[in-house]
Write a protein that holds these residues in place. Structure first.
Motif, PDB file in Angstrom:
ATOM      1  N   GLY A  87      82.722  96.772 -60.049  1.00 37.07           N
ATOM      2  CA  GLY A  87      81.705  96.222 -59.150  1.00 37.07           C
ATOM      3  C   GLY A  87      82.001  94.823 -58.675  1.00 37.07           C
ATOM      4  O   GLY A  87      82.753  94.082 -59.296  1.00 37.07           O
ATOM      5  N   ARG A  88      81.386  94.433 -57.549  1.00 38.46           N
ATOM      6  CA  ARG A  88      81.574  93.084 -56.999  1.00 38.46           C
ATOM      7  C   ARG A  88      80.697  92.104 -57.768  1.00 38.46           C
ATOM      8  O   ARG A  88      79.737  92.496 -58.439  1.00 38.46           O
ATOM      9  N   VAL A  89      81.042  90.824 -57.667  1.00 33.68           N
ATOM     10  CA  VAL A  89      80.260  89.776 -58.313  1.00 33.68           C
ATOM     11  C   VAL A  89      79.490  89.028 -57.222  1.00 33.68           C
ATOM     12  O   VAL A  89      80.078  88.546 -56.253  1.00 33.68           O
TER      13      VAL A  89
ATOM     14  N   GLY B   5      87.049  95.546 -58.524  1.00 37.93           N
ATOM     15  CA  GLY B   5      85.830  95.139 -57.829  1.00 37.93           C
ATOM     16  C   GLY B   5      84.970  96.310 -57.400  1.00 37.93           C
ATOM     17  O   GLY B   5      84.628  97.170 -58.206  1.00 37.93           O
TER      18      GLY B   5
ATOM     19  N   ARG C  10      77.610  90.809 -61.883  1.00 39.58           N
ATOM     20  CA  ARG C  10      78.418  91.934 -61.436  1.00 39.58           C
ATOM     21  C   ARG C  10      77.488  93.105 -61.129  1.00 39.58           C
ATOM     22  O   ARG C  10      76.608  93.417 -61.928  1.00 39.58           O
ATOM     23  N   VAL C  11      77.665  93.717 -59.964  1.00 39.26           N
ATOM     24  CA  VAL C  11      76.795  94.818 -59.532  1.00 39.26           C
ATOM     25  C   VAL C  11      77.527  96.141 -59.729  1.00 39.26           C
ATOM     26  O   VAL C  11      78.505  96.425 -59.026  1.00 39.26           O
TER      27      VAL C  11
END
Lengths: 94, 94, 94, 94, 94, 94, 94
Positions: free
Chosen positions: G45-47, G6, G53-54
């Motif tokens: 990355g986080r969603v 993440g 997804r960033v």
């Protein structure tokens, strides 16, 4: 000039002449914090999770009632202001 | 006039004549806080994270039941009002 | 009539005759709070952050099981009701 | 029949014969709460902030492992059930 | 150079010559924490749940008023800075 | 087989031979909880507020490091497992 | 290799030679926790709730300042690392 950020507004507190039933004017510390003020500057609004900026409902010059104890007192050019979020404003007097 | 902000409403509290079983009218402090009121002004609604403003369900003139202790009491032009969020209103009496 | 707001419902509590093992009917305060009720009115639903109103799953006339202690008791036209959020309803009996 | 709301499920608890190392069967109150159950009814799912209803992953008849102490015990037609949210179910046994 | 992440900004604290009413300059620990600073670097902004990056309202060089006690003090190349989130900045002085 | 729900994974704990400096193997209760495990099953992912299901990053067979004390221990067919959310997994060893 | 999940990053802590004013090098426990590190691995990355997804702002090799006490210390192949969320990183030194 103070330009507030986001959904914040700058308030000029409207002091009310406070007299007890016996007619004695109370010194400052014995008075309840005022709840009425005049908006002197507004922010450009918060940004929603959708990426849109939401303009404030209140405008410069509005007289408003706000939550007691809300916001932060700031002193700017020798004058006291209150900076608070629009959500702490209960109603516009109009 | 008081114009509430966002999802807030201004309520005029409907006082109920309160009599104990023995017929004595109770002084103010011994009465339970009222739960019924009349809507006198409504805000323009909250803005969702999608950027849409959601109009209130209640309208001026509605008689409503609201959560005890909810909201903020304000005195305006010599009269007491209650400003609360629509979410503190349980039901409309109709 | 009581018209609940948002995702709220008005419930008419279904009282259950409560008898102890020794056959004594308990006075009101000694009984557990009831958990079963009949829906007598439903709100128009909550509004999502997308701006859509979500209709309730329960309908007038449904018999439901709800969380103990949830909601607010209101007295209306001499009768006791419970106003609670749909999320406090566990299941429909059908 | 019990029809759970939203993302809730109705579980029939699977009791496990519990015997201590010395072979004594423990009375009910001394046993740990069971963690295994059979799904007997599922809700229609929660509604996201986008306004979509999300169907549950578990289905009627599934054997599941769920969090100890989660949910609410209800008695219906003489039988004990547990109503819990799908998020309290850890895994399906299959 | 310090490049702040997300919605953070790097602030150079503006110290105010502090003198008591009797004219004595107070040593550092007796002074209130400053509330005014100059922005020396800004992050690229937070990302909303919609996946959009929101540029900051403040810019390098802005003089700002910020919440007392907000942020984290860092020492970089022998100089003290404050790194805080834009939401801790109350207003820009302009 | 255990099929975890949502963003959960089933972990087989990797025990580490633990020896004190004096060479004594510690009995189970004196050891720190392990932090390393092997993924034996993954859920189908959480559903975002947009209604989309997000597949997990970890896959069956991955060796992972996870937060101490996270998750729920379950015994299944005589073997101990840990069921935890993917967000409690810190990193994949690979 | 450690691959964080993440919005997590793996940090190699940059130890600073710490000497008291009297010139004595302090043993490890008396030193303040370090705040500077080198990024050795970044997650994907986080969603967001929109399902996107960033990507992280920091990259492998970046020198960063992070919040004291943030993250989890892990030992991997004889070396100490810190795994923390990107939101615990205050700024990149560059």
């Amino acid at each position: 000039m103070l330009k507030p950020l986001g959904d914040r507004v700058v308030i000029e507190v409207v002091e009310q002449e406070e007299t007890t039933t016996s007619g004695i004017v109370l010194p400052d510390s014995a008075k309840e914090k005022p709840q009425e003020g005049k908006v002197v500057a507004v922010g450009s609004g918060r940004v929603t999770e959708n990426g849109e900026r939401v303009a404030l409902e209140v405008a410069e010059g509005n007289h408003v009632i706000y939550s007691k104890y809300a916001g932060t007192e700031v002193k700017f050019e020798g004058k006291e202001y209150l900076i608070l979020r629009e959500s702490d404003i209960l109603a516009v007097i109009g």
